[in-house]
Design a protein around this motif. Structure first.
Motif, mmCIF file in Angstrom:
data_model
loop_
_atom_site.group_PDB
_atom_site.id
_atom_site.type_symbol
_atom_site.label_atom_id
_atom_site.label_comp_id
_atom_site.label_asym_id
_atom_site.label_seq_id
_atom_site.Cartn_x
_atom_site.Cartn_y
_atom_site.Cartn_z
ATOM 1 N N TYR A 165 109.933 36.893 25.320
ATOM 2 C CA TYR A 165 108.595 35.737 25.293
ATOM 3 C C TYR A 165 107.511 36.363 24.495
ATOM 4 O O TYR A 165 106.719 35.708 23.800
ATOM 5 C CB TYR A 165 108.090 35.983 26.674
ATOM 6 C CG TYR A 165 106.827 35.377 27.245
ATOM 7 C CD1 TYR A 165 107.011 33.848 27.788
ATOM 8 C CD2 TYR A 165 105.561 35.756 26.741
ATOM 9 C CE1 TYR A 165 105.780 33.322 28.054
ATOM 10 C CE2 TYR A 165 104.471 34.998 27.117
ATOM 11 C CZ TYR A 165 104.599 33.908 27.730
ATOM 12 O OH TYR A 165 103.360 33.096 28.052
ATOM 13 N N SER A 166 107.464 37.572 24.261
ATOM 14 C CA SER A 166 106.379 38.173 23.559
ATOM 15 C C SER A 166 106.656 39.617 23.063
ATOM 16 O O SER A 166 107.908 40.167 23.113
ATOM 17 C CB SER A 166 105.057 38.430 24.627
ATOM 18 O OG SER A 166 105.221 39.541 25.221
ATOM 19 N N ILE A 167 105.857 40.363 22.102
ATOM 20 C CA ILE A 167 106.325 41.609 21.589
ATOM 21 C C ILE A 167 106.427 42.588 22.670
ATOM 22 O O ILE A 167 107.287 43.636 22.548
ATOM 23 C CB ILE A 167 104.975 41.884 20.376
ATOM 24 C CG1 ILE A 167 105.781 42.966 19.838
ATOM 25 C CG2 ILE A 167 103.872 42.216 21.288
ATOM 26 C CD1 ILE A 167 106.876 42.680 18.755
ATOM 27 N N GLU A 168 105.714 42.412 23.719
ATOM 28 C CA GLU A 168 105.841 43.416 24.883
ATOM 29 C C GLU A 168 107.294 43.266 25.508
ATOM 30 O O GLU A 168 107.983 44.400 25.819
ATOM 31 C CB GLU A 168 104.845 43.040 25.875
ATOM 32 C CG GLU A 168 103.382 43.545 25.572
ATOM 33 C CD GLU A 168 102.668 42.415 24.952
ATOM 34 O OE1 GLU A 168 103.228 41.198 24.541
ATOM 35 O OE2 GLU A 168 101.418 42.649 24.609
ATOM 36 N N ASN A 169 107.999 42.258 25.481
ATOM 37 C CA ASN A 169 109.479 41.957 26.011
ATOM 38 C C ASN A 169 110.151 42.859 25.037
ATOM 39 O O ASN A 169 111.030 43.535 25.543
ATOM 40 C CB ASN A 169 109.731 40.604 26.017
ATOM 41 C CG ASN A 169 108.826 39.666 27.035
ATOM 42 O OD1 ASN A 169 107.949 39.318 26.719
ATOM 43 N ND2 ASN A 169 109.333 39.579 28.148
ATOM 44 N N ASP A 170 109.875 42.727 23.809
ATOM 45 C CA ASP A 170 110.726 43.327 22.536
ATOM 46 C C ASP A 170 110.635 44.733 22.817
ATOM 47 O O ASP A 170 111.477 45.561 22.651
ATOM 48 C CB ASP A 170 110.534 42.821 21.141
ATOM 49 C CG ASP A 170 110.882 41.402 20.989
ATOM 50 O OD1 ASP A 170 111.421 40.756 22.161
ATOM 51 O OD2 ASP A 170 110.854 40.976 19.937
ATOM 52 N N VAL A 171 109.428 45.408 22.919
ATOM 53 C CA VAL A 171 108.917 46.690 23.270
ATOM 54 C C VAL A 171 109.566 47.451 24.556
ATOM 55 O O VAL A 171 110.552 48.318 24.477
ATOM 56 C CB VAL A 171 107.614 46.793 23.167
ATOM 57 C CG1 VAL A 171 107.164 48.477 23.624
ATOM 58 C CG2 VAL A 171 106.943 46.823 21.793
ATOM 59 N N ILE A 172 109.717 46.472 25.570
ATOM 60 C CA ILE A 172 110.199 46.975 26.677
ATOM 61 C C ILE A 172 111.972 47.198 26.526
ATOM 62 O O ILE A 172 112.461 48.233 26.870
ATOM 63 C CB ILE A 172 110.028 46.032 27.928
ATOM 64 C CG1 ILE A 172 108.560 46.077 28.245
ATOM 65 C CG2 ILE A 172 110.950 46.206 29.252
ATOM 66 C CD1 ILE A 172 108.026 44.894 29.137
ATOM 67 N N ALA A 173 112.411 46.198 25.997
ATOM 68 C CA ALA A 173 113.905 46.237 25.481
ATOM 69 C C ALA A 173 114.267 47.504 24.700
ATOM 70 O O ALA A 173 115.247 48.062 24.886
ATOM 71 C CB ALA A 173 114.439 44.884 25.279
ATOM 72 N N ASP A 174 113.621 47.536 23.704
ATOM 73 C CA ASP A 174 113.774 48.487 22.386
ATOM 74 C C ASP A 174 113.628 49.766 23.265
ATOM 75 O O ASP A 174 114.429 50.754 22.798
ATOM 76 C CB ASP A 174 112.969 48.243 21.348
ATOM 77 C CG ASP A 174 113.647 47.382 20.322
ATOM 78 O OD1 ASP A 174 114.720 46.758 20.672
ATOM 79 O OD2 ASP A 174 113.245 47.134 19.135
ATOM 80 N N GLY A 175 112.672 50.112 24.137
ATOM 81 C CA GLY A 175 112.199 51.406 24.525
ATOM 82 C C GLY A 175 112.997 51.754 25.668
ATOM 83 O O GLY A 175 112.745 52.905 26.254
ATOM 84 N N ALA A 176 113.583 50.917 26.314
ATOM 85 C CA ALA A 176 114.333 51.066 27.524
ATOM 86 C C ALA A 176 113.264 51.531 28.584
ATOM 87 O O ALA A 176 113.585 52.392 29.379
ATOM 88 C CB ALA A 176 115.623 51.830 27.616
ATOM 89 N N LEU A 177 112.181 50.997 28.608
ATOM 90 C CA LEU A 177 111.215 51.520 29.383
ATOM 91 C C LEU A 177 111.336 51.429 31.010
ATOM 92 O O LEU A 177 110.540 52.261 31.599
ATOM 93 C CB LEU A 177 109.723 50.631 29.059
ATOM 94 C CG LEU A 177 109.165 51.061 27.540
ATOM 95 C CD1 LEU A 177 107.902 50.098 27.331
ATOM 96 C CD2 LEU A 177 109.354 52.233 27.058
ATOM 97 N N GLU A 178 112.136 50.805 31.566
ATOM 98 C CA GLU A 178 112.156 50.731 32.919
ATOM 99 C C GLU A 178 113.040 52.002 33.330
ATOM 100 O O GLU A 178 112.753 52.397 34.389
ATOM 101 C CB GLU A 178 113.331 49.527 33.188
ATOM 102 C CG GLU A 178 112.571 48.322 33.272
ATOM 103 C CD GLU A 178 113.241 47.157 33.817
ATOM 104 O OE1 GLU A 178 114.601 47.350 34.020
ATOM 105 O OE2 GLU A 178 112.761 45.970 34.193
ATOM 106 N N GLY A 179 113.379 52.827 32.222
ATOM 107 C CA GLY A 179 114.046 54.089 32.505
ATOM 108 C C GLY A 179 112.850 54.993 32.881
ATOM 109 O O GLY A 179 113.194 56.100 33.137
ATOM 110 N N LEU A 180 111.694 54.757 32.498
ATOM 111 C CA LEU A 180 110.693 55.708 33.012
ATOM 112 C C LEU A 180 110.549 55.890 34.503
ATOM 113 O O LEU A 180 109.883 56.595 35.053
ATOM 114 C CB LEU A 180 109.266 55.285 32.362
ATOM 115 C CG LEU A 180 109.101 55.321 30.905
ATOM 116 C CD1 LEU A 180 108.036 54.528 30.293
ATOM 117 C CD2 LEU A 180 109.012 56.654 30.393
ATOM 118 N N LEU A 181 111.159 54.717 35.256
ATOM 119 C CA LEU A 181 110.973 54.838 36.704
ATOM 120 C C LEU A 181 111.803 55.834 37.201
ATOM 121 O O LEU A 181 113.119 56.058 36.905
ATOM 122 C CB LEU A 181 111.375 53.700 37.144
ATOM 123 C CG LEU A 181 110.237 52.234 36.941
ATOM 124 C CD1 LEU A 181 110.916 50.919 36.959
ATOM 125 C CD2 LEU A 181 109.007 52.223 37.509
#
Length: 256
Positions: free
Chosen positions: A107-123
């Motif tokens: 949807y947006s650059i934030e979606n691409d960033v979340i996916a590229d950074g696997a940011l849900e792994g911060l949880l």
């Protein structure tokens, strides 16, 4: 002429088109604000050929300049970057299917960033279950809001998760209107691929909200996470960068 050095104030679309008519640098027109954190990295990567990044002040302005590109001399090499936005839920209009308009994968650059950074792994620990529960509640609202938005763009889909999850506001936000049916198929579709299909700023806010509950631990911010991932881009940010390079290719010269 380096466009970003001309004025610190956000120029109008007319002013930006006028500036682009005069530039002698390959230029990437992007939305600006938060995504500029990511696209400055692109500018650094292409610094050897003098690429300039022009923040247009929003997606609407990027598309307006794109629509007026015929007013700009063909000798000016341009590429445009825009969020895919709700085209991720519908389709990209034919008029915007061109290599010079580079769209985010999600949807947006934030979606691409979340996916590229696997940011849900911060949880970690209980944050995982709490995030998933809040995400489900958020998706319940987002499906209803998106269904209304696709029918009439005056209906908002950009409410902050804090509001959507608020016990005070949620009943009215989830209340069906006269004759309205809850869009269960759309809800199921969003749930299956929320990382790409749901507004990234909202997902990032939801993620940060759940990672910042640890007592005595460093706090995350959305801008810091954008910067960190942009510095080490993954598949999606690299694809976007490669598409910009391809769009500008006719004028690019490799360093000697």
């Amino acid at each position: 002429m380096a466009i970003r050095q001309i004025s610190k104030a956000q120029p109008t679309v007319d002013e930006m088109v006028a500036l682009l008519k005069k530039t002698d640098l390959p230029t990437v027109v992007c939305e600006g604000s938060d995504d500029l954190i990511v696209y400055r990295r692109l500018e650094e990567r292409l610094s050897h050929i003098g690429v300039s990044v022009l923040p247009a002040g929003g997606r609407k302005n990027v598309l307006q300049i794109f629509d007026r590109r015929s007013e700009i001399p063909s000798s000016v090499r341009l590429a445009f970057i825009a969020d895919r936005d709700t085209w991720i839920n519908t389709a990209v209009p034919d008029a915007y299917k061109t290599p010079v308009l580079c769209l985010t994968s999600g949807y947006s650059i934030e979606n691409d960033v979340i996916a590229d950074g696997a940011l849900e792994g911060l949880l970690v620990g209980p944050e995982v279950a709490r995030y998933k529960a809040e995400l489900n509640d958020f998706l319940d609202w987002y499906a209803l809001a998106l269904d209304r938005h696709l029918a009439d763009q005056s209906n908002p889909i950009a409410l902050h998760p804090e509001r959507v999850l608020s016990l005070a506001e949620r009943p009215s936000l989830m209340e069906l209107r006269a004759g309205e049916t809850y869009p269960a198929p759309l809800r199921a579709s969003l749930s299956s691929e929320y990382g790409m299909l749901v507004r990234g700023k909202s997902l990032l806010s939801l993620l940060v909200r759940n990672t910042n509950t640890r007592i005595g631990q460093p706090k995350h911010t959305d801008k810091a996470l954008l910067e960190i991932v942009a510095a080490r881009p993954g598949e999606l940010l690299t694809r976007l960068s490669d598409e910009v390079v391809a769009a500008l290719a006719p004028l690019l010269h490799q360093p000697e």
